[in-house]
Design a protein around this motif. Structure first.
Motif, PDB file in Angstrom:
ATOM      1  N   MET A   1       0.829  -1.215   0.000  1.00  0.00           N
ATOM      2  CA  MET A   1       0.000   0.000   0.000  1.00  0.00           C
ATOM      3  C   MET A   1       0.864   1.266   0.000  1.00  0.00           C
ATOM      4  O   MET A   1       0.361   2.346  -0.302  1.00  0.00           O
ATOM      5  CB  MET A   1      -0.927   0.000   1.218  1.00  0.00           C
ATOM      6  N   MET A   2       2.138   1.147   0.333  1.00  0.00           N
ATOM      7  CA  MET A   2       3.023   2.310   0.439  1.00  0.00           C
ATOM      8  C   MET A   2       3.858   2.556  -0.821  1.00  0.00           C
ATOM      9  O   MET A   2       4.471   3.611  -0.944  1.00  0.00           O
ATOM     10  CB  MET A   2       3.997   2.119   1.612  1.00  0.00           C
ATOM     11  N   VAL A   3       3.922   1.592  -1.716  1.00  0.00           N
ATOM     12  CA  VAL A   3       4.818   1.705  -2.861  1.00  0.00           C
ATOM     13  C   VAL A   3       4.041   1.730  -4.174  1.00  0.00           C
ATOM     14  O   VAL A   3       2.913   1.268  -4.240  1.00  0.00           O
ATOM     15  CB  VAL A   3       5.840   0.536  -2.885  1.00  0.00           C
ATOM     16  N   ARG A   4       4.666   2.246  -5.184  1.00  0.00           N
ATOM     17  CA  ARG A   4       4.023   2.316  -6.504  1.00  0.00           C
ATOM     18  C   ARG A   4       4.087   0.988  -7.231  1.00  0.00           C
ATOM     19  O   ARG A   4       3.238   0.674  -8.044  1.00  0.00           O
ATOM     20  CB  ARG A   4       4.700   3.380  -7.352  1.00  0.00           C
ATOM     21  N   SER A   5       5.150   0.222  -6.940  1.00  0.00           N
ATOM     22  CA  SER A   5       5.375  -1.035  -7.650  1.00  0.00           C
ATOM     23  C   SER A   5       5.909  -2.072  -6.672  1.00  0.00           C
ATOM     24  O   SER A   5       6.602  -1.720  -5.707  1.00  0.00           O
ATOM     25  CB  SER A   5       6.402  -0.800  -8.759  1.00  0.00           C
ATOM     26  N   GLU A   6       5.620  -3.356  -6.919  1.00  0.00           N
ATOM     27  CA  GLU A   6       6.172  -4.429  -6.091  1.00  0.00           C
ATOM     28  C   GLU A   6       7.698  -4.422  -6.127  1.00  0.00           C
ATOM     29  O   GLU A   6       8.346  -4.901  -5.201  1.00  0.00           O
ATOM     30  CB  GLU A   6       5.655  -5.786  -6.553  1.00  0.00           C
ATOM     31  N   ASP A   7       8.272  -3.864  -7.181  1.00  0.00           N
ATOM     32  CA  ASP A   7       9.734  -3.787  -7.289  1.00  0.00           C
ATOM     33  C   ASP A   7      10.341  -2.904  -6.205  1.00  0.00           C
ATOM     34  O   ASP A   7      11.539  -2.971  -5.944  1.00  0.00           O
ATOM     35  CB  ASP A   7      10.141  -3.247  -8.659  1.00  0.00           C
ATOM     36  N   ASP A   8       9.523  -2.069  -5.553  1.00  0.00           N
ATOM     37  CA  ASP A   8      10.012  -1.160  -4.521  1.00  0.00           C
ATOM     38  C   ASP A   8       9.846  -1.707  -3.103  1.00  0.00           C
ATOM     39  O   ASP A   8      10.191  -1.024  -2.137  1.00  0.00           O
ATOM     40  CB  ASP A   8       9.293   0.186  -4.628  1.00  0.00           C
ATOM     41  N   LEU A   9       9.300  -2.909  -2.965  1.00  0.00           N
ATOM     42  CA  LEU A   9       9.150  -3.510  -1.636  1.00  0.00           C
ATOM     43  C   LEU A   9      10.525  -3.836  -1.055  1.00  0.00           C
ATOM     44  O   LEU A   9      11.411  -4.308  -1.764  1.00  0.00           O
ATOM     45  CB  LEU A   9       8.298  -4.779  -1.711  1.00  0.00           C
ATOM     46  N   VAL A  10      10.707  -3.577   0.246  1.00  0.00           N
ATOM     47  CA  VAL A  10      11.976  -3.860   0.925  1.00  0.00           C
ATOM     48  C   VAL A  10      11.686  -4.769   2.109  1.00  0.00           C
ATOM     49  O   VAL A  10      10.909  -4.410   2.998  1.00  0.00           O
ATOM     50  CB  VAL A  10      12.668  -2.569   1.399  1.00  0.00           C
ATOM     51  N   THR A  11      12.308  -5.947   2.106  1.00  0.00           N
ATOM     52  CA  THR A  11      12.106  -6.945   3.157  1.00  0.00           C
ATOM     53  C   THR A  11      13.458  -7.424   3.650  1.00  0.00           C
ATOM     54  O   THR A  11      14.330  -7.760   2.847  1.00  0.00           O
ATOM     55  CB  THR A  11      11.312  -8.160   2.629  1.00  0.00           C
ATOM     56  N   GLU A  12      13.626  -7.451   4.961  1.00  0.00           N
ATOM     57  CA  GLU A  12      14.841  -7.980   5.575  1.00  0.00           C
ATOM     58  C   GLU A  12      14.548  -9.405   6.057  1.00  0.00           C
ATOM     59  O   GLU A  12      13.566  -9.628   6.759  1.00  0.00           O
ATOM     60  CB  GLU A  12      15.235  -7.095   6.743  1.00  0.00           C
ATOM     61  N   VAL A  13      15.380 -10.346   5.652  1.00  0.00           N
ATOM     62  CA  VAL A  13      15.238 -11.742   6.049  1.00  0.00           C
ATOM     63  C   VAL A  13      16.393 -12.081   6.998  1.00  0.00           C
ATOM     64  O   VAL A  13      17.555 -11.842   6.651  1.00  0.00           O
ATOM     65  CB  VAL A  13      15.282 -12.687   4.827  1.00  0.00           C
ATOM     66  N   GLN A  14      16.071 -12.588   8.183  1.00  0.00           N
ATOM     67  CA  GLN A  14      17.093 -12.910   9.178  1.00  0.00           C
ATOM     68  C   GLN A  14      16.969 -14.369   9.619  1.00  0.00           C
ATOM     69  O   GLN A  14      15.857 -14.895   9.741  1.00  0.00           O
ATOM     70  CB  GLN A  14      16.936 -12.054  10.429  1.00  0.00           C
ATOM     71  N   PHE A  15      18.109 -15.006   9.863  1.00  0.00           N
ATOM     72  CA  PHE A  15      18.150 -16.316  10.496  1.00  0.00           C
ATOM     73  C   PHE A  15      19.068 -16.226  11.708  1.00  0.00           C
ATOM     74  O   PHE A  15      20.211 -15.787  11.581  1.00  0.00           O
ATOM     75  CB  PHE A  15      18.728 -17.385   9.555  1.00  0.00           C
ATOM     76  N   PRO A  16      18.594 -16.653  12.884  1.00  0.00           N
ATOM     77  CA  PRO A  16      19.510 -16.769  14.026  1.00  0.00           C
ATOM     78  C   PRO A  16      20.438 -17.952  13.770  1.00  0.00           C
ATOM     79  O   PRO A  16      19.990 -19.028  13.358  1.00  0.00           O
ATOM     80  CB  PRO A  16      18.586 -17.014  15.215  1.00  0.00           C
ATOM     81  N   VAL A  17      21.728 -17.757  13.967  1.00  0.00           N
ATOM     82  CA  VAL A  17      22.713 -18.805  13.672  1.00  0.00           C
ATOM     83  C   VAL A  17      23.748 -18.897  14.768  1.00  0.00           C
ATOM     84  O   VAL A  17      23.860 -18.019  15.618  1.00  0.00           O
ATOM     85  CB  VAL A  17      23.439 -18.524  12.323  1.00  0.00           C
ATOM     86  N   ARG A  18      24.517 -19.983  14.713  1.00  0.00           N
ATOM     87  CA  ARG A  18      25.717 -20.113  15.544  1.00  0.00           C
ATOM     88  C   ARG A  18      26.755 -20.836  14.701  1.00  0.00           C
ATOM     89  O   ARG A  18      26.428 -21.588  13.774  1.00  0.00           O
ATOM     90  CB  ARG A  18      25.444 -20.855  16.840  1.00  0.00           C
ATOM     91  N   LYS A  19      28.006 -20.585  15.031  1.00  0.00           N
ATOM     92  CA  LYS A  19      29.113 -21.233  14.338  1.00  0.00           C
ATOM     93  C   LYS A  19      29.125 -22.709  14.714  1.00  0.00           C
ATOM     94  O   LYS A  19      28.954 -23.054  15.883  1.00  0.00           O
ATOM     95  CB  LYS A  19      30.426 -20.555  14.733  1.00  0.00           C
ATOM     96  N   LYS A  20      29.279 -23.580  13.725  1.00  0.00           N
ATOM     97  CA  LYS A  20      29.349 -25.024  14.017  1.00  0.00           C
ATOM     98  C   LYS A  20      30.621 -25.317  14.797  1.00  0.00           C
ATOM     99  O   LYS A  20      31.660 -24.718  14.538  1.00  0.00           O
ATOM    100  CB  LYS A  20      29.352 -25.840  12.722  1.00  0.00           C
ATOM    101  N   ALA A  21      30.504 -26.246  15.720  1.00  0.00           N
ATOM    102  CA  ALA A  21      31.660 -26.613  16.549  1.00  0.00           C
ATOM    103  C   ALA A  21      32.616 -27.506  15.797  1.00  0.00           C
ATOM    104  O   ALA A  21      32.326 -28.178  14.892  1.00  0.00           O
ATOM    105  CB  ALA A  21      31.193 -27.314  17.801  1.00  0.00           C
TER     106      ALA A  21
END
Length: 64
Positions: free
Chosen positions: A44-64
């Motif tokens: 609803m805020m953008v003129r085009s779907e090309d302007d959508l901004v999404t941050e994708v995060q995964f919680p991780v840890r270094k393998k032992a």
């Protein structure tokens, strides 16, 4: 947390998830919980779907 910021349609999210999961595996990390999506705007805020901004995060840890 490992993350990326995607600009574009929500339909491209699966590609972003896979790219991020591949990076995690290739760099010696493991996922420690569910993905988190942060939507910096919405259709609803953008003129085009090309302007959508999404941050994708995964919680991780270094393998032992």
């Amino acid at each position: 947390v490992v993350y990326l910021v995607q600009k574009g349609s929500y339909q491209e999210m699966s590609d972003s998830f896979m790219r991020l999961l591949r990076w995690i595996a290739e760099n010696g990390y493991e996922v420690m919980g569910p993905a988190i999506n942060i939507y910096h705007n919405d259709p609803m805020m953008v003129r085009s779907e090309d302007d959508l901004v999404t941050e994708v995060q995964f919680p991780v840890r270094k393998k032992a």
